[in-house]
Design a protein around this motif. Structure first.
Motif, short mmCIF file in Angstrom:
data_model
loop_
_atom_site.label_atom_id
_atom_site.label_comp_id
_atom_site.label_asym_id
_atom_site.label_seq_id
_atom_site.Cartn_x
_atom_site.Cartn_y
_atom_site.Cartn_z
N LEU A 1 -6.73 4.85 2.21
CA LEU A 1 -6.43 3.51 1.71
C LEU A 1 -5.84 2.64 2.82
O LEU A 1 -6.13 1.44 2.89
CB LEU A 1 -5.47 3.58 0.53
N GLU A 2 -5.03 3.22 3.68
CA GLU A 2 -4.47 2.46 4.80
C GLU A 2 -5.57 2.05 5.77
O GLU A 2 -5.63 0.89 6.22
CB GLU A 2 -3.42 3.28 5.52
N LEU A 3 -6.44 2.98 6.13
CA LEU A 3 -7.50 2.66 7.07
C LEU A 3 -8.42 1.58 6.51
O LEU A 3 -8.85 0.67 7.24
CB LEU A 3 -8.31 3.92 7.41
N MET A 4 -8.70 1.64 5.23
CA MET A 4 -9.61 0.68 4.61
C MET A 4 -9.02 -0.71 4.52
O MET A 4 -9.74 -1.70 4.45
CB MET A 4 -9.99 1.16 3.21
N GLY A 5 -7.70 -0.82 4.49
CA GLY A 5 -7.06 -2.11 4.28
C GLY A 5 -6.60 -2.33 2.86
O GLY A 5 -6.06 -3.39 2.53
N SER A 6 -6.79 -1.33 2.00
CA SER A 6 -6.31 -1.42 0.63
C SER A 6 -4.79 -1.37 0.55
O SER A 6 -4.20 -1.81 -0.44
CB SER A 6 -6.89 -0.27 -0.21
N ARG A 7 -4.16 -0.81 1.58
CA ARG A 7 -2.71 -0.73 1.68
C ARG A 7 -2.27 -1.22 3.06
O ARG A 7 -3.00 -1.05 4.04
CB ARG A 7 -2.24 0.71 1.48
N PRO A 8 -1.09 -1.79 3.17
CA PRO A 8 -0.57 -2.18 4.50
C PRO A 8 -0.44 -0.94 5.38
O PRO A 8 -0.20 0.17 4.89
CB PRO A 8 0.80 -2.78 4.18
N SER A 9 -0.58 -1.13 6.70
CA SER A 9 -0.48 0.02 7.59
C SER A 9 -0.14 -0.43 9.01
O SER A 9 -0.63 -1.46 9.48
CB SER A 9 -1.79 0.81 7.61
N GLU A 10 0.66 0.38 9.68
CA GLU A 10 0.94 0.21 11.10
C GLU A 10 0.32 1.35 11.90
O GLU A 10 0.55 1.46 13.10
CB GLU A 10 2.47 0.21 11.33
N THR B 1 -6.32 -7.73 0.10
CA THR B 1 -6.09 -6.31 -0.12
C THR B 1 -6.44 -6.00 -1.56
O THR B 1 -6.61 -6.90 -2.38
CB THR B 1 -4.63 -5.94 0.18
N HIS B 2 -6.55 -4.71 -1.88
CA HIS B 2 -6.91 -4.33 -3.25
C HIS B 2 -5.69 -4.19 -4.17
O HIS B 2 -5.84 -4.18 -5.38
CB HIS B 2 -7.68 -3.00 -3.26
N GLY B 3 -4.52 -4.04 -3.58
CA GLY B 3 -3.36 -3.78 -4.43
C GLY B 3 -3.56 -2.50 -5.22
O GLY B 3 -3.99 -1.48 -4.70
N GLU B 4 -3.26 -2.57 -6.49
CA GLU B 4 -3.42 -1.40 -7.37
C GLU B 4 -4.80 -1.35 -8.02
O GLU B 4 -5.13 -0.38 -8.70
CB GLU B 4 -2.34 -1.40 -8.46
N ALA B 5 -5.61 -2.37 -7.81
CA ALA B 5 -6.94 -2.45 -8.45
C ALA B 5 -8.00 -1.93 -7.48
O ALA B 5 -8.73 -2.69 -6.86
CB ALA B 5 -7.23 -3.89 -8.85
N LEU B 6 -8.09 -0.63 -7.35
CA LEU B 6 -8.99 -0.03 -6.38
C LEU B 6 -10.41 0.05 -6.91
O LEU B 6 -10.62 0.34 -8.09
CB LEU B 6 -8.51 1.37 -6.02
N PRO B 7 -11.41 -0.15 -6.04
CA PRO B 7 -12.79 0.12 -6.45
C PRO B 7 -13.01 1.61 -6.64
O PRO B 7 -12.22 2.45 -6.15
CB PRO B 7 -13.62 -0.44 -5.28
N TYR B 8 -14.06 1.97 -7.31
CA TYR B 8 -14.30 3.33 -7.77
C TYR B 8 -14.14 4.37 -6.67
O TYR B 8 -13.43 5.37 -6.84
CB TYR B 8 -15.71 3.41 -8.37
N ALA B 9 -14.79 4.17 -5.54
CA ALA B 9 -14.81 5.19 -4.49
C ALA B 9 -13.46 5.42 -3.86
O ALA B 9 -13.24 6.46 -3.22
CB ALA B 9 -15.83 4.82 -3.41
N LEU B 10 -12.52 4.48 -4.03
CA LEU B 10 -11.20 4.61 -3.41
C LEU B 10 -10.12 5.09 -4.38
O LEU B 10 -8.97 5.23 -3.97
CB LEU B 10 -10.78 3.27 -2.80
N ARG B 11 -10.47 5.35 -5.61
CA ARG B 11 -9.47 5.82 -6.57
C ARG B 11 -9.17 7.30 -6.34
O ARG B 11 -10.06 8.10 -6.03
CB ARG B 11 -9.97 5.60 -8.01
N ALA B 12 -7.91 7.65 -6.53
CA ALA B 12 -7.45 9.01 -6.23
C ALA B 12 -8.23 10.05 -7.01
O ALA B 12 -8.53 11.14 -6.48
CB ALA B 12 -5.95 9.12 -6.53
N GLU B 13 -8.57 9.75 -8.25
CA GLU B 13 -9.23 10.75 -9.10
C GLU B 13 -10.64 11.10 -8.65
O GLU B 13 -11.21 12.12 -9.09
CB GLU B 13 -9.25 10.29 -10.56
#
Length: 371
Positions: free
Chosen positions: A91-100, A245-257
């Motif tokens: 998620l960090e690499l994708m940009g869905s989450r902030p990252s340093e 960013t996606h925040g908590e609304a992730l697309p299907y392929a990025l969801r943890a499940e």
């Protein structure tokens, strides 16, 4: 070697990443295709997200095609990321989450890339570090200009947060009518989402070759639908457009499940720089049949005769009961009369899924079943 060409090859620019993420709703895609374990699937790759989502349904084989090798470079890096990273790191690499630490995360993926892909991403790393892998395409840049420089002239951050927060349907409609749909918003839509600006900054101008309607008029109606009838706080496409960013609304392929299932089935995925027309000929030569087709919106770039011809060829390498799914935005494409004895439109299913489609900007979702 198969050198069959597509008419699209002469119209679009394949020297850039056009889409750094898929802008079609994978939830709708998967429900519409109804992939069964062990089936053979064909997918237009784009950035790779929806092809990876299809792996969650455990097909026996999934072939991802694209005419643009840089789009397949996006898919290849994603595959390396699923193999090398944990879910939170992805998620960090994708940009869905902030990252340093995106450069460090990329270094973990880098050994799994082919030499030419590795060289390409090495040169793009500052951009990936800043924006995430999902932010480096032309289409994403278009939305970045929109939210950074254009939207603030109409709505401030507080108003945008209000629009994206959880609320009931009636509250959303009232908010839209009373606070969002101002004359400035309507002017923004007319100017920034015109075919001229979209062609220059967003989609390839060839996308509009066969268009039959104004893009800005189309966007105006679809934006209202997205805000009022859908749930913006659950919509990854709305979240990215308005926040980057996606925040908590992730697309299907990025969801943890779905992460482990996709990772465990990556060996069933192949990708090729090849038009669908050429792959059809290869399937015929090898006696291969396809059960499920994710065709994105490729038919909007084709003339009506070209569309009908390719559709007929795809049917020829399918089985009875196979499904084809694709989207229309400005160019109406659906099973021609000449193919109605070979293909059955699933209009009720298409209509139901289209009403729930979180990638709200499409005019129509088409699902057809081979007879």
């Amino acid at each position: 070697m198969n050198d069959r060409r597509s008419e699209v090859e002469d119209k679009a620019d394949f020297q850039i990443i056009r889409y750094a993420q898929c802008w079609e709703d994978a939830d709708v895609l998967l429900e519409g295709l109804d992939i069964q374990e062990g089936e053979h699937c064909l997918s237009i790759a784009s950035a790779g997200d929806n092809s990876l989502a299809m792996l969650a349904k455990k097909p026996a084989k999934l072939i991802a095609l694209d005419l643009n090798p840089l789009q397949l470079a996006c898919l290849e890096l994603r595959v390396a990321a699923y193999r090398s990273l944990e879910h939170a790191e992805l998620l960090e690499l994708m940009g869905s989450r902030p990252s340093e630490q995106r450069k460090r995360l990329y270094e973990k993926c880098r050994p799994l890339l082919k030499a030419d892909t590795r060289a390409f991403w090495d040169g793009r790393m500052p951009e990936v570090e800043r924006l995430g892998l999902g932010g480096v395409g032309k289409f994403e840049r278009y939305f970045r200009i929109f939210r950074t420089y254009v939207l603030p002239l109409v709505h401030g951050k507080r108003r945008v947060r209000q629009m994206l927060q959880a609320a009931g349907a009636e509250q959303r409609r009232q908010f839209y009518d009373e606070h969002w749909n101002s004359w400035r918003w309507r002017l923004l839509i007319n100017l920034f989402f015109s075919q001229t600006v979209m062609g220059r900054l967003g989609r390839d101008p060839a996308f509009f070759t066969y268009a039959e309607d104004s893009f800005s008029n189309h966007v105006a109606g679809k934006a209202r639908h997205a805000i009022c009838d859908l749930e913006p706080h659950r919509n990854p496409y709305m979240q990215w457009i308005f926040t980057g960013t996606h925040g908590e609304a992730l697309p299907y392929a990025l969801r943890a499940e779905h992460f482990e299932t996709i990772r465990n089935h990556l060996d069933r995925l192949e990708w090729r720089v090849m038009p669908a027309e050429a792959y059809v000929e290869q399937c015929r030569a090898d006696g291969l049949k396809i059960d499920r087709f994710n065709l994105s919106n490729i038919f909007e770039y084709m003339s009506e005769p070209g569309y009908s011809r390719l559709l007929s060829e795809l049917i020829s390498v399918s089985r009875p009961g196979s499904r084809l799914l694709y989207w229309n935005m400005l160019v109406p494409r659906a099973c021609p009369v000449s193919l109605r004895d070979r293909l059955r439109p699933l209009d009720e299913l298409s209509g139901d899924l289209h009403r729930r489609d979180k990638a709200f900007f499409y005019r129509r979702l088409v699902i057809e079943e081979v007879l």
